[in-house]
Design a protein around this motif. Structure first.
Motif, PDB file in Angstrom:
ATOM      1  N   THR A  87      71.278  76.291  79.323  1.00 60.25           N
ATOM      2  CA  THR A  87      69.818  76.216  79.410  1.00 60.25           C
ATOM      3  C   THR A  87      69.177  76.580  78.081  1.00 60.25           C
ATOM      4  OG1 THR A  87      69.886  76.783  81.772  1.00 60.25           O
ATOM      5  CG2 THR A  87      67.785  77.075  80.629  1.00 60.25           C
ATOM      6  N   ALA A  88      69.693  77.650  77.445  1.00 57.78           N
ATOM      7  CA  ALA A  88      69.165  78.067  76.140  1.00 57.78           C
ATOM      8  C   ALA A  88      69.399  76.989  75.092  1.00 57.78           C
ATOM      9  CB  ALA A  88      69.820  79.380  75.714  1.00 57.78           C
ATOM     10  N   PHE A  89      70.528  76.329  75.220  1.00 53.49           N
ATOM     11  CA  PHE A  89      70.863  75.241  74.306  1.00 53.49           C
ATOM     12  C   PHE A  89      69.840  74.116  74.430  1.00 53.49           C
ATOM     13  CE2 PHE A  89      73.756  71.957  72.558  1.00 53.49           C
ATOM     14  CZ  PHE A  89      74.235  72.666  71.465  1.00 53.49           C
ATOM     15  N   MET A  90      69.493  73.774  75.669  1.00 54.13           N
ATOM     16  CA  MET A  90      68.489  72.730  75.907  1.00 54.13           C
ATOM     17  C   MET A  90      67.113  73.170  75.438  1.00 54.13           C
ATOM     18  SD  MET A  90      69.690  71.439  79.720  1.00 54.13           S
ATOM     19  CE  MET A  90      71.444  71.220  80.082  1.00 54.13           C
ATOM     20  N   ASP A  91      66.813  74.462  75.644  1.00 47.87           N
ATOM     21  CA  ASP A  91      65.525  74.997  75.180  1.00 47.87           C
ATOM     22  C   ASP A  91      65.433  74.934  73.659  1.00 47.87           C
ATOM     23  OD1 ASP A  91      64.787  75.539  77.773  1.00 47.87           O
ATOM     24  OD2 ASP A  91      65.356  77.657  77.694  1.00 47.87           O
ATOM     25  N   GLU A  92      66.546  75.286  72.998  1.00 50.59           N
ATOM     26  CA  GLU A  92      66.578  75.260  71.539  1.00 50.59           C
ATOM     27  C   GLU A  92      66.315  73.850  71.018  1.00 50.59           C
ATOM     28  OE1 GLU A  92      69.637  76.406  67.862  1.00 50.59           O
ATOM     29  OE2 GLU A  92      70.295  76.539  69.944  1.00 50.59           O
ATOM     30  N   MET A  93      66.788  72.865  71.749  1.00 48.74           N
ATOM     31  CA  MET A  93      66.593  71.476  71.357  1.00 48.74           C
ATOM     32  C   MET A  93      65.245  70.929  71.822  1.00 48.74           C
ATOM     33  SD  MET A  93      70.425  70.162  72.362  1.00 48.74           S
ATOM     34  CE  MET A  93      69.986  68.442  72.233  1.00 48.74           C
ATOM     35  N   ALA A  94      64.480  71.777  72.566  1.00 48.23           N
ATOM     36  CA  ALA A  94      63.166  71.389  73.091  1.00 48.23           C
ATOM     37  C   ALA A  94      63.265  70.152  73.988  1.00 48.23           C
ATOM     38  CB  ALA A  94      62.178  71.143  71.956  1.00 48.23           C
ATOM     39  N   LEU A  95      64.306  70.124  74.827  1.00 45.49           N
ATOM     40  CA  LEU A  95      64.495  68.984  75.725  1.00 45.49           C
ATOM     41  C   LEU A  95      63.569  69.094  76.928  1.00 45.49           C
ATOM     42  CD1 LEU A  95      68.392  68.618  75.832  1.00 45.49           C
ATOM     43  CD2 LEU A  95      66.758  67.307  74.471  1.00 45.49           C
ATOM     44  N   THR A  96      62.875  68.023  77.231  1.00 48.71           N
ATOM     45  CA  THR A  96      61.994  67.970  78.392  1.00 48.71           C
ATOM     46  C   THR A  96      62.134  66.595  79.055  1.00 48.71           C
ATOM     47  OG1 THR A  96      60.155  67.167  77.019  1.00 48.71           O
ATOM     48  CG2 THR A  96      60.298  69.555  77.382  1.00 48.71           C
ATOM     49  N   GLY A  97      61.613  66.497  80.277  1.00 51.08           N
ATOM     50  CA  GLY A  97      61.563  65.209  80.954  1.00 51.08           C
ATOM     51  C   GLY A  97      62.920  64.537  81.111  1.00 51.08           C
ATOM     52  N   ASP A  98      62.956  63.256  80.803  1.00 47.98           N
ATOM     53  CA  ASP A  98      64.180  62.463  80.970  1.00 47.98           C
ATOM     54  C   ASP A  98      65.311  62.963  80.086  1.00 47.98           C
ATOM     55  OD1 ASP A  98      62.913  60.856  82.802  1.00 47.98           O
ATOM     56  OD2 ASP A  98      62.411  59.281  81.362  1.00 47.98           O
ATOM     57  N   MET A 266      69.130  67.501  68.300  1.00 44.69           N
ATOM     58  CA  MET A 266      70.132  68.486  67.923  1.00 44.69           C
ATOM     59  C   MET A 266      70.002  68.942  66.469  1.00 44.69           C
ATOM     60  SD  MET A 266      73.574  67.172  69.904  1.00 44.69           S
ATOM     61  CE  MET A 266      73.786  67.557  71.637  1.00 44.69           C
ATOM     62  N   MET A 267      68.953  68.509  65.809  1.00 51.92           N
ATOM     63  CA  MET A 267      68.755  68.900  64.428  1.00 51.92           C
ATOM     64  C   MET A 267      68.589  70.419  64.297  1.00 51.92           C
ATOM     65  SD  MET A 267      65.807  67.565  61.796  1.00 51.92           S
ATOM     66  CE  MET A 267      66.514  66.186  60.953  1.00 51.92           C
ATOM     67  N   GLU A 268      68.013  71.057  65.326  1.00 57.01           N
ATOM     68  CA  GLU A 268      67.796  72.508  65.284  1.00 57.01           C
ATOM     69  C   GLU A 268      69.120  73.267  65.216  1.00 57.01           C
ATOM     70  OE1 GLU A 268      65.002  74.216  64.903  1.00 57.01           O
ATOM     71  OE2 GLU A 268      64.053  72.273  64.662  1.00 57.01           O
ATOM     72  N   ILE A 269      70.162  72.687  65.814  1.00 59.30           N
ATOM     73  CA  ILE A 269      71.483  73.331  65.770  1.00 59.30           C
ATOM     74  C   ILE A 269      71.982  73.377  64.335  1.00 59.30           C
ATOM     75  CG2 ILE A 269      73.868  73.196  66.579  1.00 59.30           C
ATOM     76  CD1 ILE A 269      72.746  71.564  68.967  1.00 59.30           C
ATOM     77  N   ALA A 270      71.877  72.243  63.662  1.00 59.03           N
ATOM     78  CA  ALA A 270      72.299  72.179  62.261  1.00 59.03           C
ATOM     79  C   ALA A 270      71.435  73.094  61.397  1.00 59.03           C
ATOM     80  CB  ALA A 270      72.224  70.741  61.761  1.00 59.03           C
ATOM     81  N   LYS A 271      70.144  73.165  61.696  1.00 60.63           N
ATOM     82  CA  LYS A 271      69.247  74.029  60.930  1.00 60.63           C
ATOM     83  C   LYS A 271      69.639  75.494  61.086  1.00 60.63           C
ATOM     84  CE  LYS A 271      65.021  71.218  60.866  1.00 60.63           C
ATOM     85  NZ  LYS A 271      63.623  71.129  61.358  1.00 60.63           N
ATOM     86  N   ARG A 272      69.956  75.889  62.322  1.00 58.59           N
ATOM     87  CA  ARG A 272      70.312  77.292  62.560  1.00 58.59           C
ATOM     88  C   ARG A 272      71.605  77.656  61.850  1.00 58.59           C
ATOM     89  NH1 ARG A 272      71.355  79.983  68.456  1.00 58.59           N
ATOM     90  NH2 ARG A 272      73.122  78.568  68.370  1.00 58.59           N
ATOM     91  N   LYS A 273      72.562  76.735  61.850  1.00 54.88           N
ATOM     92  CA  LYS A 273      73.807  77.003  61.140  1.00 54.88           C
ATOM     93  C   LYS A 273      73.556  77.102  59.639  1.00 54.88           C
ATOM     94  CE  LYS A 273      77.206  75.237  64.383  1.00 54.88           C
ATOM     95  NZ  LYS A 273      77.910  76.538  64.426  1.00 54.88           N
ATOM     96  N   SER A 274      72.698  76.224  59.121  1.00 53.57           N
ATOM     97  CA  SER A 274      72.358  76.275  57.696  1.00 53.57           C
ATOM     98  C   SER A 274      71.671  77.584  57.351  1.00 53.57           C
ATOM     99  CB  SER A 274      71.455  75.100  57.325  1.00 53.57           C
ATOM    100  OG  SER A 274      72.134  73.869  57.474  1.00 53.57           O
TER     101      SER A 274
END
Length: 288
Positions: A87-98, A266-274
């Motif tokens: 869930t946190a992973f989806m929140d981090e990606m700002a996933l909503t709706g479809d 998923m760009m936020e994942i790469a940003k956080r790692k950077s």
């Protein structure tokens, strides 16, 4: 090759040997440019499969969540920790709706008894065969899911090794990535703790605030942890540190990964790692 041959032939027709030499050179430049563009779309495999960016992004997205679901259930049942992590992973990606429903559907599909992790991962490998950095990020995301409860069980580690194998990543590299993520996890915890302490100190007397402002971040975070985030040991030189930093920043550059097929969500994942890599490097520069 065809650029060189045609360039040489036409050059000879119009300018004899001098024209042939010039035609060969121009043909070489053409071949080089054509190959770079061809590789960007995945070579002959991409051409034959009708591969495009949106299709690759959709595949990476769904496969990533389905494999995450499979790993989350590796111990027999999906724990609350893993559900919160997804869930946190989806929140981090700002996933909503479809988009969020698609991620949830893929995660559930990975938990089914008939789910084939081999087929799912090999499909990713075939689609991103020329994009090693993206395949490595796929594995790192699975490591992150397995490590969401603070440790990796034997069952989880066995599945991660299987994912690594089907992605074409060596076991030595898998060990390196696992160790580096564990260091990254601890590093983030230490930074969060340090930032919390600094926030509390802002309520102290003015003299204490001035002292706190001068206190370097590395007073709370060890040099060893920062080195481990870069995949290095205590004996690393300044040259080793700079080389590792540049390599990791290049591998996790968000724009580069998106151009290769990483979904923009998923760009936020790469940003956080950077950001973790950058923070570790800045800390090591302070510790010189």
């Amino acid at each position: 090759m065809w650029g060189k041959l045609l360039g040489t032939a036409f050059g000879f027709l119009f300018g004899k040997w001098l024209g042939a030499i010039l035609g060969f050179y121009l043909g070489h430049l053409f071949d080089k440019s054509l190959k770079q563009d061809f590789d960007k779309v995945g070579g002959f495999q991409g051409f034959l499969n009708g591969d495009d960016l949106s299709e690759r992004q959709a595949l990476f997205f769904s496969s990533c969540f389905s494999v995450m679901g499979h790993i989350a259930k590796s111990n027999g049942r999906v724990s609350e920790v893993h559900i919160r992590a997804a869930t946190a992973f989806m929140d981090e990606m700002a996933l909503t709706g479809d988009d969020r429903r698609e991620a949830q559907h893929a995660f559930r599909a990975g938990k089914e008894a008939d789910f084939s992790i081999k087929d799912a991962v090999r499909e990713v490998r075939e689609a991103f065969a020329r994009r090693y950095d993206l395949l490595q990020l796929f594995l790192e995301i699975q490591i992150q899911m397995a490590f969401s409860d603070g440790h990796v069980s034997e069952q989880e580690q066995a599945l991660l090794r299987e994912v690594s194998k089907h992605l074409g990543i060596s076991q030595a590299q898998f060990g390196f990535l696992l160790k580096r993520y564990q260091a990254e996890f601890r590093f983030r915890q230490q930074r969060a703790q340090w930032q919390s302490q600094q926030s509390q100190q802002r309520h102290n007397q003015q003299r204490q605030q001035r002292s706190s402002a001068r206190e370097p971040e590395h007073s709370a975070i060890s040099r060893s942890e920062a080195l481990a985030v870069l995949g290095l040991s205590d004996g690393a030189s300044d040259k080793d540190i700079k080389r590792a930093y540049r390599k990791l920043m290049s591998q996790h550059h968000p724009d580069k990964l998106v151009s290769q097929g990483l979904p923009e969500h998923m760009m936020e994942i790469a940003k956080r790692k950077s950001q973790s890599i950058q923070s570790a490097y800045e800390l090591l520069k302070q510790k010189r």
